[in-house]
Design a protein around this motif. Sequence first.
Motif, mmCIF file in Angstrom:
data_model
loop_
_atom_site.group_PDB
_atom_site.id
_atom_site.type_symbol
_atom_site.label_atom_id
_atom_site.label_comp_id
_atom_site.label_asym_id
_atom_site.label_seq_id
_atom_site.Cartn_x
_atom_site.Cartn_y
_atom_site.Cartn_z
ATOM 1 N N THR A 137 0.873 -1.158 0.000
ATOM 2 C CA THR A 137 0.000 0.000 0.000
ATOM 3 C C THR A 137 0.916 1.215 0.000
ATOM 4 O OG1 THR A 137 -1.790 1.129 1.160
ATOM 5 C CG2 THR A 137 -0.165 0.033 2.525
ATOM 6 N N THR A 138 0.373 2.369 -0.334
ATOM 7 C CA THR A 138 1.207 3.558 -0.209
ATOM 8 C C THR A 138 1.221 3.969 1.258
ATOM 9 O OG1 THR A 138 -0.622 5.105 -0.490
ATOM 10 C CG2 THR A 138 0.510 4.361 -2.498
ATOM 11 N N ALA A 139 2.277 4.661 1.638
ATOM 12 C CA ALA A 139 2.375 5.122 3.022
ATOM 13 C C ALA A 139 1.219 6.069 3.341
ATOM 14 C CB ALA A 139 3.711 5.833 3.248
ATOM 15 N N ARG A 140 0.854 6.858 2.373
ATOM 16 C CA ARG A 140 -0.229 7.826 2.610
ATOM 17 C C ARG A 140 -1.539 7.088 2.897
ATOM 18 N NH1 ARG A 140 1.095 11.705 -1.701
ATOM 19 N NH2 ARG A 140 2.814 12.360 -0.374
ATOM 20 N N GLU A 141 -1.800 6.064 2.101
ATOM 21 C CA GLU A 141 -3.025 5.290 2.310
ATOM 22 C C GLU A 141 -2.973 4.557 3.656
ATOM 23 O OE1 GLU A 141 -5.922 5.103 1.222
ATOM 24 O OE2 GLU A 141 -6.623 3.172 2.013
ATOM 25 N N ALA A 142 -1.814 4.013 4.003
ATOM 26 C CA ALA A 142 -1.681 3.311 5.287
ATOM 27 C C ALA A 142 -1.953 4.279 6.442
ATOM 28 C CB ALA A 142 -0.281 2.717 5.431
ATOM 29 N N PHE A 143 -1.404 5.483 6.333
ATOM 30 C CA PHE A 143 -1.592 6.467 7.394
ATOM 31 C C PHE A 143 -3.059 6.888 7.485
ATOM 32 C CE2 PHE A 143 -1.097 10.915 9.100
ATOM 33 C CZ PHE A 143 -0.843 10.500 10.399
ATOM 34 N N GLU A 144 -3.684 7.088 6.331
ATOM 35 C CA GLU A 144 -5.113 7.445 6.328
ATOM 36 C C GLU A 144 -5.961 6.327 6.940
ATOM 37 O OE1 GLU A 144 -6.809 10.184 5.914
ATOM 38 O OE2 GLU A 144 -4.817 11.107 5.758
ATOM 39 N N ARG A 145 -5.607 5.096 6.643
ATOM 40 C CA ARG A 145 -6.371 3.976 7.212
ATOM 41 C C ARG A 145 -6.228 3.954 8.726
ATOM 42 N NH1 ARG A 145 -5.436 -1.666 4.659
ATOM 43 N NH2 ARG A 145 -7.144 -2.088 6.093
ATOM 44 N N TRP A 146 -5.041 4.281 9.220
ATOM 45 C CA TRP A 146 -4.860 4.366 10.670
ATOM 46 C C TRP A 146 -5.705 5.507 11.231
ATOM 47 C CZ3 TRP A 146 -2.701 8.253 13.830
ATOM 48 C CH2 TRP A 146 -2.609 7.893 15.179
ATOM 49 N N ARG A 147 -5.717 6.645 10.532
ATOM 50 C CA ARG A 147 -6.488 7.788 11.022
ATOM 51 C C ARG A 147 -7.986 7.528 11.012
ATOM 52 N NH1 ARG A 147 -4.807 13.710 10.133
ATOM 53 N NH2 ARG A 147 -5.903 13.465 8.179
ATOM 54 N N ARG A 148 -8.418 6.678 10.087
ATOM 55 C CA ARG A 148 -9.839 6.311 10.061
ATOM 56 C C ARG A 148 -10.145 5.159 11.004
ATOM 57 N NH1 ARG A 148 -9.192 6.812 4.200
ATOM 58 N NH2 ARG A 148 -9.063 4.551 4.095
ATOM 59 N N ALA A 149 -9.167 4.765 11.810
ATOM 60 C CA ALA A 149 -9.331 3.671 12.773
ATOM 61 C C ALA A 149 -9.694 2.362 12.082
ATOM 62 C CB ALA A 149 -10.370 4.024 13.838
ATOM 63 N N GLU A 150 -9.116 2.143 10.915
ATOM 64 C CA GLU A 150 -9.345 0.863 10.235
ATOM 65 C C GLU A 150 -8.240 -0.134 10.546
ATOM 66 O OE1 GLU A 150 -11.539 3.080 6.513
ATOM 67 O OE2 GLU A 150 -9.782 1.860 6.106
ATOM 68 N N VAL A 151 -7.109 0.361 10.986
ATOM 69 C CA VAL A 151 -6.011 -0.541 11.336
ATOM 70 C C VAL A 151 -5.371 -0.074 12.641
ATOM 71 C CG1 VAL A 151 -5.488 -1.006 8.923
ATOM 72 C CG2 VAL A 151 -4.208 0.761 10.115
ATOM 73 N N MET A 152 -4.766 -1.039 13.315
ATOM 74 C CA MET A 152 -4.033 -0.746 14.543
ATOM 75 C C MET A 152 -2.551 -0.921 14.265
ATOM 76 S SD MET A 152 -5.723 -0.443 17.521
ATOM 77 C CE MET A 152 -5.146 -1.567 18.774
ATOM 78 N N ALA A 153 -1.753 -0.112 14.919
ATOM 79 C CA ALA A 153 -0.308 -0.272 14.775
ATOM 80 C C ALA A 153 0.379 0.297 15.996
ATOM 81 C CB ALA A 153 0.184 0.428 13.515
ATOM 82 N N ALA A 154 1.573 -0.215 16.265
ATOM 83 C CA ALA A 154 2.354 0.264 17.402
ATOM 84 C C ALA A 154 3.012 1.605 17.043
ATOM 85 C CB ALA A 154 3.409 -0.770 17.758
ATOM 86 N N PRO A 155 3.416 2.380 18.052
ATOM 87 C CA PRO A 155 3.934 3.730 17.795
ATOM 88 C C PRO A 155 5.047 3.829 16.731
ATOM 89 C CG PRO A 155 3.526 3.480 20.123
ATOM 90 C CD PRO A 155 3.280 2.131 19.509
ATOM 91 N N PRO A 156 6.062 2.942 16.727
ATOM 92 C CA PRO A 156 7.093 3.130 15.689
ATOM 93 C C PRO A 156 6.541 2.904 14.282
ATOM 94 C CG PRO A 156 7.542 1.163 17.014
ATOM 95 C CD PRO A 156 6.423 1.883 17.685
ATOM 96 N N VAL A 157 5.536 2.058 14.150
ATOM 97 C CA VAL A 157 4.946 1.792 12.834
ATOM 98 C C VAL A 157 4.130 3.000 12.384
ATOM 99 C CG1 VAL A 157 3.390 0.281 11.546
ATOM 100 C CG2 VAL A 157 4.976 -0.691 13.230
ATOM 101 N N VAL A 158 3.362 3.569 13.324
ATOM 102 C CA VAL A 158 2.597 4.778 12.995
ATOM 103 C C VAL A 158 3.561 5.899 12.605
ATOM 104 C CG1 VAL A 158 1.008 6.533 13.877
ATOM 105 C CG2 VAL A 158 0.675 4.130 14.511
ATOM 106 N N HIS A 159 4.638 6.032 13.373
ATOM 107 C CA HIS A 159 5.632 7.069 13.062
ATOM 108 C C HIS A 159 6.226 6.850 11.664
ATOM 109 C CE1 HIS A 159 8.834 9.976 13.572
ATOM 110 N NE2 HIS A 159 9.740 9.037 13.355
ATOM 111 N N ALA A 160 6.514 5.600 11.338
ATOM 112 C CA ALA A 160 7.132 5.301 10.037
ATOM 113 C C ALA A 160 6.188 5.628 8.887
ATOM 114 C CB ALA A 160 7.565 3.836 9.988
ATOM 115 N N VAL A 161 4.929 5.223 9.003
ATOM 116 C CA VAL A 161 4.026 5.502 7.866
ATOM 117 C C VAL A 161 3.724 7.000 7.779
ATOM 118 C CG1 VAL A 161 3.000 3.204 7.657
ATOM 119 C CG2 VAL A 161 1.914 4.863 9.133
#
Length: 469
Positions: A137-161
């Motif tokens: 996926t693109t990083a932008r899409e991954a980050f948006e999915r996290w912001r829409r609460a569709e995926v969970m991730a640990a802090p370093p992963v959120v920071h990376a995307v």
Amino acid sequence: MAFMPGFYAFPGGQRDEADAQVEVDNAADRETATMIACAARELFEELGVLVARGAESLTKGQLASVLDDLTSARMTFVGLLAHYGLRLDARDFRFAGRWVTPPFSPRRFDTLFFVVRCPRKQEPRVLTAEFESGGWTTAREAFERWRRAEVMAAPPVVHAVRTLAGGLTDDLFERFLGVPHAHRRPVRAIEFLPGFVCFPLRTPTKPPATTTNCYAVGTRDLLVIDPGSPYEDEQAALAGFVKGLLNEGRLLREIVLTHQHPDHVGGVEALREQLGGNITVAAHRLTAETLKGQVRVDRFIEDEDLIELDGEPRLRLRAMHTPGHTRGHLSFYEERMGALVTGDNIVGVGSVLIDPPEGNVRDYLATLERYRHLPRLVALFGGHGPAVGSPRAKIDEYVAHRLKRERDILAAVRAGAGTPAETVARAYADVHPRMRALAERAVLAHLEKLEEDGLVTRDAGGRFAARHG
Ligand SMILES: [Zn+2]
């Protein structure tokens, strides 16, 4: 991940002893070389991507057979690199931070992150059972999915995307490394989902947990849930964190309590005082009653009460009266996010104690059943340990565990155990002597439920017996 089910993660894993034998060109030191070797090996094992100089001359078929040599253990990683004339080069692995896990986790991780380019003509695919699924996926899409609460991730992963979503700019690595947590400063405030920040606090709690989760919920209006630490240094850390949020423009609505246990309320009055004394504390009426003389509860929360929190996104928490662990236990559900604050009814580490008369197994099972019927569940935020990213599996596991206990205890009573102590001795002979008293309380809770169910009887002397027929 087995460690955090339901969480999205990057490929990677623990170093092998043999990683230290791999030569890495241009590595600053042996330690860095070992970690790069580990990253290269894991990436190859998990995704079939081999980032090694010389790999470009291998055909797809050759690459597949190299991988087969490794996964079938016909060849070690160091052996196959030598055999095929491949070299690892540190310049292909750009350092992107070193993060340690927060203190609430029973397993501590100290993890290095690297950015690599996927070599031409290589196609990543999920090859390991450690991941349930995976994809590009693109990083932008991954980050948006996290912001829409569709995926969970640990802090370093959120920071990376988030960092990658900012673009592959010249300052990419400055941005990767521009936070103290990328240099082994433990993350204290963990935003598992937008607006749900966990701030674990050291507390005198039940092992194996050593911390209790305090939550700051809201993107503008703010609730602080369970400021539980009685220790001054931890209270100061929490007050500093909350004041920081207020300075950013958030508005503290109130302090909310899930239940009355000391490891959940030990810092309430300290936090109220440090914030000027004018803060409302809200809890269920039954919780407030048990706290009389210790914590002043100003407002009662009832089942189905709504707490609306303005912000972006706006959050709408539904209070649920969920007895089981204690009589007045509250949970909070945000449907749009799929977030459920479970207090001590479900926890991310350790087990839940049902200790009568506050604890009640029948109520507890009804509470779990109510959780199970919530329409959308992405994450459970428990009183201890990491957030749970596979909520329904966790709830099912908790129910199954309780029912198995009940069967074991009934079998023990049928075999002649008449007291909680005798039942523990028969059904849980492996309980550590120090935990025996707690185990007996937990067994009593089950015996009381079996009595209510009409499966066991209790005589005037308090001895339990199985009912026949
Ligand atoms: Zn508790």
